[in-house]
Structures are given as structure tokens and as C-alpha cells.
Write a protein that holds these residues in place. Sequence first.
Motif, PDB file in Angstrom:
ATOM      1  N   ALA A 107      -0.961  -1.816   7.285  1.00 25.35           N
ATOM      2  CA  ALA A 107      -1.341  -1.530   5.893  1.00 25.35           C
ATOM      3  C   ALA A 107      -0.603  -2.395   4.870  1.00 25.35           C
ATOM      4  O   ALA A 107      -0.696  -2.159   3.682  1.00 25.35           O
ATOM      5  N   SER A 108       0.135  -3.410   5.340  1.00 24.90           N
ATOM      6  CA  SER A 108       0.759  -4.349   4.415  1.00 24.90           C
ATOM      7  C   SER A 108      -0.309  -5.276   3.842  1.00 24.90           C
ATOM      8  O   SER A 108      -1.458  -5.284   4.281  1.00 24.90           O
ATOM      9  N   SER A 163      -7.528   2.926  -1.560  1.00 29.01           N
ATOM     10  CA  SER A 163      -6.389   2.605  -0.710  1.00 29.01           C
ATOM     11  C   SER A 163      -6.645   3.101   0.708  1.00 29.01           C
ATOM     12  O   SER A 163      -7.123   4.228   0.904  1.00 29.01           O
ATOM     13  N   PRO A 164      -6.325   2.296   1.716  1.00 25.21           N
ATOM     14  CA  PRO A 164      -6.517   2.749   3.102  1.00 25.21           C
ATOM     15  C   PRO A 164      -5.626   3.935   3.451  1.00 25.21           C
ATOM     16  O   PRO A 164      -5.908   4.655   4.415  1.00 25.21           O
ATOM     17  N   LEU A 165      -4.561   4.145   2.670  1.00 26.24           N
ATOM     18  CA  LEU A 165      -3.653   5.263   2.944  1.00 26.24           C
ATOM     19  C   LEU A 165      -4.126   6.569   2.317  1.00 26.24           C
ATOM     20  O   LEU A 165      -3.726   7.646   2.754  1.00 26.24           O
ATOM     21  N   ASP A 185      -1.578  -7.464   6.591  1.00 26.30           N
ATOM     22  CA  ASP A 185      -2.403  -6.725   7.544  1.00 26.30           C
ATOM     23  C   ASP A 185      -3.739  -6.303   6.931  1.00 26.30           C
ATOM     24  O   ASP A 185      -4.730  -6.139   7.638  1.00 26.30           O
ATOM     25  N   THR A 186      -3.760  -6.144   5.605  1.00 22.71           N
ATOM     26  CA  THR A 186      -4.992  -5.745   4.921  1.00 22.71           C
ATOM     27  C   THR A 186      -5.958  -6.913   4.767  1.00 22.71           C
ATOM     28  O   THR A 186      -7.167  -6.764   4.962  1.00 22.71           O
ATOM     29  N   PRO A 233      -4.088  -4.982  -3.280  1.00 21.58           N
ATOM     30  CA  PRO A 233      -3.906  -3.564  -2.974  1.00 21.58           C
ATOM     31  C   PRO A 233      -3.795  -2.692  -4.222  1.00 21.58           C
ATOM     32  O   PRO A 233      -4.233  -1.537  -4.206  1.00 21.58           O
ATOM     33  N   ASN A 283       0.822  -1.214   0.000  1.00 24.20           N
ATOM     34  CA  ASN A 283       0.000   0.000   0.000  1.00 24.20           C
ATOM     35  C   ASN A 283       0.852   1.257   0.000  1.00 24.20           C
ATOM     36  O   ASN A 283       0.591   2.203  -0.741  1.00 24.20           O
ATOM     37  N   GLN A 284       1.891   1.274   0.834  1.00 23.81           N
ATOM     38  CA  GLN A 284       2.751   2.448   0.881  1.00 23.81           C
ATOM     39  C   GLN A 284       3.576   2.569  -0.398  1.00 23.81           C
ATOM     40  O   GLN A 284       3.789   3.675  -0.904  1.00 23.81           O
TER      41      GLN A 284
END
Length: 327
Positions: free
Chosen positions: A153-154, A103-105, A157-158, A94, A74-75
Motif C-alpha cells: 500500500a505504499s 484509499s485502498p485502506l 506498491d500502489t 494517494p 496511504n497509511q
Amino acid sequence: MRLLSTKLLAGTVAGTLLVAASASAQDRSDWPDNFTVGTASQGGTYFVYGSGWANLLADELGLSGGGEVTGGPNQNLALVHTGELALGLTTMGPAAEALAGESPLAPGIPMDNVCALFPMYETPFSITALSDSGITSIADIPDGASIGFGPAASTSDTYFPAILEELGVNFDRRNGGWNDLGGQLQDGLIDVIAFAAGIPIPAVSQLEVQTDINIVEFTEEEQAKVLEAFPVSPFMIPASTYQTLEEDARAVSMWNFTIAGCDLPEDFVYEITKLSMENNDKMLDVHRSAATSIPENIQYNTVLPFHPGATRWYEENGYEVPDALKL
């Protein structure tokens, strides 16, 4: 006469080399002076693969470059989209969310400056526990168990928390780098690690050298339930991956691709793709998961457009890129 001919030949060769050098310099006039590859936390496959690939590119292309520790897919998508990183690694789940602005970010912002380069490998979702925990199946995970899901957010983890919730597991969620979580598992501070990383996962390989572990597989029913609910594929972790395994372990997986900013120079990305796709022996020296880093596997990207430089190499070498994935 012979001396004159020798001088003429030498002059011709020198002139040819000078022209070649000038052409090379001209071809690279719009190339970046350096580059960085977004990877993930230390102890995970992304860090090993991404850093090794960056070093290979730097050595072969004569540029300054290297890998950078990040929070993972994500990052990496966000940093490549904004141009803060030239290159990165991501999983396709992602990537689809980022392109759709989910995207959660950065919710609501479509990350449309991210292009695909080439396939890396499948990321299996696997579970590791200490042998003395008695956890040999997902059903054995006790109510309220503390589970490490990797960096926030990996990919792990997602998706992994939702996967375990789908399978009825109730847990206490923990985040951290893979090496750090491996240490916590060994010290009894957490009960389980839910890994989503290319195999062999360095942190798991290290753990099984230091202690007895269980690598927990999905049952057929659990696998079928997860396949129906999430954008994953069936996968078998080969027994040869870890000394702990006595037979192949059932899992699910998600494909990974390298990515680049769509605005990077076409010739630059063409040379990166050419180097990566024509030297699988060198890629395997980086990480053995690169066995699937081959052009035949471009079919597993149905989400991101391919960079024009990558598309040019594929089409020159007889590989078809769907029109929908061309910029």
C-alpha cells in the motif's frame, strides 16, 4: 541612586521575561504535549526525512516528538485522518485518492481531516537491478521476474505495478521494507526493485557500495506512455545522485507534501510551518532532497486543503494559497 536604578532595571527585565514566559505558556495551552510523524519503512527516504524533521521540530519547539515506521503514504493519510498521528508524509496521488474516498485502506471513506503543510520533494520512480543480471532497460526485465515494490500500500506498491503492466512487463510481485528488499536483491532472491522514493534512496546508496548495480531508466517512449496514463511528471535523476550513474537518468515522479490533522491548533501548525520554511539549511541537514522543501513549491499541491496555520504563514510571507485550498 545608581543601586536603585539597577534594581529597578533588573525588576523591569524580570517582569518582562515573566510576562513573555506567561504569554508563551498561554499561547501553547492548546498545543499537544507530544507528536509523532508517520514516515515509511527503514531504508527509504521517508524514514530518514520524516525522522529527521520530527527531531528538528522537537528540538526547536521544546516538545517530545519523533518519527514512526509505517506502511507509507496511504497509511499515513489514514492515521492522520483518524488523529492517531499528528503529522505525516504523503505523495499527491494517494492523497487525491484518500480525499475522494478511494484509499485502498479505507474504500468509501473520504479522508477529509488531512491538511497539507509544505512541499517536500519529488519522488522519482526508478528501477534497480544487479549488474550481473544483464537488465539494463525495462524491456530487458524477463517474463515472470520477481520485483520488489516496497511496503504494501505504499506509493511504489500502489503505482509501480500498474506502470510496469502498462509497459508490458509480466512479473511476480513482492513486498517488504526497502532495506529488506535490498538484501534480497543482493542475495539473488529477487530480480529487480522498483523504487518510488526521494533521492538519494538510502537502500540504493548502500547497495552500490556493496555490489555492482544498474539503475534502469525509462526510454522517451516509455516515459511518454506513463505520463499519459498516470498522475506523474517527467523527471531526470541527476548523475550526481549515485556513483553508479554516469549521466542523468530519465524517470517519472510524483510530488510529496507533509500533512497534519486539520483539527490541530492553528498556532501549533503555524510554528511548524514557520520553522520548516524559514530554516532550509537545517532541513538540508536532515536530507539533501529538502533542497526543494521551499514555499515556492506549494503550487504542486492541487489536492489537499492547506491547514489554516500553514496558510497564515504563507500569506504573511507573500505566497498565494488558492481559495479552493483554504479551509
